[in-house]
Design an enzyme around this catalytic site. Structure first.
Site, PDB file in Angstrom:
ATOM      1  N   LYS A 127      -5.344  19.934 -13.761  1.00 38.39           N
ATOM      2  CA  LYS A 127      -5.365  19.534 -15.175  1.00 38.39           C
ATOM      3  C   LYS A 127      -4.988  18.069 -15.255  1.00 38.39           C
ATOM      4  CE  LYS A 127      -5.900  21.677 -19.191  1.00 38.39           C
ATOM      5  NZ  LYS A 127      -6.644  22.951 -19.347  1.00 38.39           N
TER       6      LYS A 127
HETATM    7  N1  GLU Z   1     -10.071  23.024 -20.478  1.00 37.59           N
HETATM    8  C1  GLU Z   1     -10.685  24.302 -20.281  1.00 37.59           C
HETATM    9  C2  GLU Z   1      -9.651  25.332 -19.843  1.00 37.59           C
HETATM   10  O1  GLU Z   1      -8.476  25.184 -20.088  1.00 37.59           O
HETATM   11  C3  GLU Z   1     -11.921  24.228 -19.370  1.00 37.59           C
HETATM   12  C4  GLU Z   1     -11.675  23.730 -17.990  1.00 37.59           C
HETATM   13  C5  GLU Z   1     -12.956  23.479 -17.187  1.00 37.59           C
HETATM   14  O2  GLU Z   1     -14.022  23.780 -17.672  1.00 37.59           O
HETATM   15  O3  GLU Z   1     -12.824  22.986 -16.077  1.00 37.59           O
HETATM   16  O4  GLU Z   1      -9.966  26.346 -19.278  1.00 37.59           O
END
Ligand code: GLU
Length: 418
Positions: free
Chosen positions: A107
């Site tokens: 993240k």
């Molecule tokens: N931000 C989204 C999540 O928390 C998508 C992450 C992604 O597609 O890599 O799952």
């Protein structure tokens, strides 16, 4: 690491420890999986429109990469901090493993209020952030995507910055980007569609009818607005939606397409649409409804309000919306919880499809995306439900244990280097 010591990281670790104890996880693995693999903190100088230079802080945390490149969104929010990003990275690891995607978890984030920046400032911030995290990312290393406060345009700037550095276009360096540069059909609505897919499975399991169902959605960003729209399309009555300012409540059901036209299209604030009674976000969470979808930020349902939650199904569109003590209160009340790492996995599942399409330079029809998303997410739902029944575990613990087990197997197979 004291920098990690914040409530969201403590929640992610407490969930992990509870699941690890229930599954008798190897103690050596337990220690390894509790901490992120790699964390980067960057300073981002941005020339503002008034010619002053402002400093911002950014992060990219890779929690685990034992099963493949790490994957996860980038969040722009004024409260972003290392502990929160590390927690979200850990949840991505379990989420990808639970869905069976060949990814680890990561993240990123920047501590910024994106709406307060001009488009030019936002672009310069994004490009400098992408440059600072460049050594960590790439289609085979770590692949960013949108999250709270970022969108397809931000992904396009990251993809372009990455591509400028290597000298050729690398569509697979990010997902959730515009169609014109290798984005996927159906990615934008994917998280909301996944929330609806698993909610419908839960309703079938509980023998509830969609036609008689009422739905309340907290958050009207990408996840909340698409969830509300698709819930209505499948026949549910959406009685409340909200954003940071508060919510609209209408017992007869809100006209979501009209609301979206005014809110998205005309930029009219929710309250000014006057399409329902004005309520607070706290009141929304306490509405009597069939399905409650928290689709905003973490730690919204806590020991303080859990006893007042009156839904039959809690479908967690957001990451980490429920604290551990609230969990217990909800379970005791008989609320059926579809945990975040399952309920909101539609986003990363379609991100995976996008990355596969980019690698193959071969693009799929929207119906294929929807069908394959449905297949993967409903299979994950039923595996979790079966495991939960067999182990006498809650849906959250069953989902976590399944995810953690897949990651543990990868670690055991690969062994510890050196
Ligand atoms: N931000 C989204 C999540 O928390 C998508 C992450 C992604 O597609 O890599 O799952």
């Amino acid at each position: 690491m004291t920098e990690l010591n914040n409530p969201t990281f403590r929640l992610a670790v407490a969930q992990f420890e509870q699941a690890a104890a229930m599954m008798h996880l190897d103690p050596n693995l337990h220690e390894r999986l509790k901490m992120p693999e790699r964390s980067l903190i960057v300073s981002i100088p941005v020339r503002m429109d008034d010619d002053t230079v402002r400093m911002f802080t950014g992060y990219r945390v890779q929690h685990d990469s034992s099963r493949g490149p790490s994957k996860g969104g980038i969040r722009y929010h004024p409260d972003v901090n290392l502990g929160e990003i590390a927690a979200l990275a850990m949840w991505m690891t379990w989420k990808c493993a639970l869905a069976g995607l060949p990814y680890g978890g990561a993240k990123g984030g920047v501590r910024v209020a994106p709406k307060k920046l001009s488009r030019g400032e936002l672009q310069r911030l994004t490009r400098r952030y992408a440059t600072e995290i460049f050594p960590l990312i790439g289609p085979d290393k770590d692949v960013p995507a949108p999250d709270v406060g970022t969108d397809a345009q931000v992904m396009a700037w990251i993809m372009d910055t990455y591509s400028q550095q290597v000298g050729f276009a690398v569509p697979g360096s990010v997902t959730g980007k515009p169609l014109s540069i290798g984005g996927s059909l159906g990615r934008e609505e994917a998280t909301g569609r996944g929330v609806v897919d698993v909610t419908l499975e839960a309703m079938r399991h509980l023998r509830l009818d969609i036609e008689n169902a009422t739905v309340a959605v907290q958050g009207f960003g990408n996840v909340g607005s698409n969830t509300a729209r698709i819930m209505r399309e499948v026949g549910a009555k959406v009685i409340a939606v909200s954003d940071v300012t508060g919510g609209l409540y209408n017992a007869k059901g809100l006209d979501i397409p009209e609301l979206l036209r005014r809110f998205r299209g005309d930029g009219q604030p929710l309250r000014e649409t006057k399409m329902g009674d004005w309520i607070s976000n706290e009141e929304l969470l306490e509405l009597d409804c069939t399905v409650l979808v928290p689709a905003a930020l973490s730690e919204q349902i806590t020991h303080k309000n859990a006893a007042k939650v009156r839904c039959r199904i809690l479908a967690e569109g957001a990451n980490g919306p429920t604290t551990l003590d609230a969990d217990q209160i909800l379970v005791d009340k008989g609320v059926f919880i579809i945990p975040d790492i399952l309920a909101n996995s539609g986003g990363v599942i379609v991100s995976y499809f996008e990355w596969v399409q980019d690698a193959q330079r071969f693009f799929w029809k929207e119906q294929d995306i929807r069908d394959r998303l449905h297949e993967i997410i409903t299979a994950a739902f039923h595996r979790t439900l079966q495991f939960s029944t067999a182990q006498r575990a809650t849906m959250r613990m069953a989902a976590l244990m399944s995810g953690i087990d897949k990651v543990a197997q990868a670690h055991l197979a690969r062994g510890l280097f050196p």
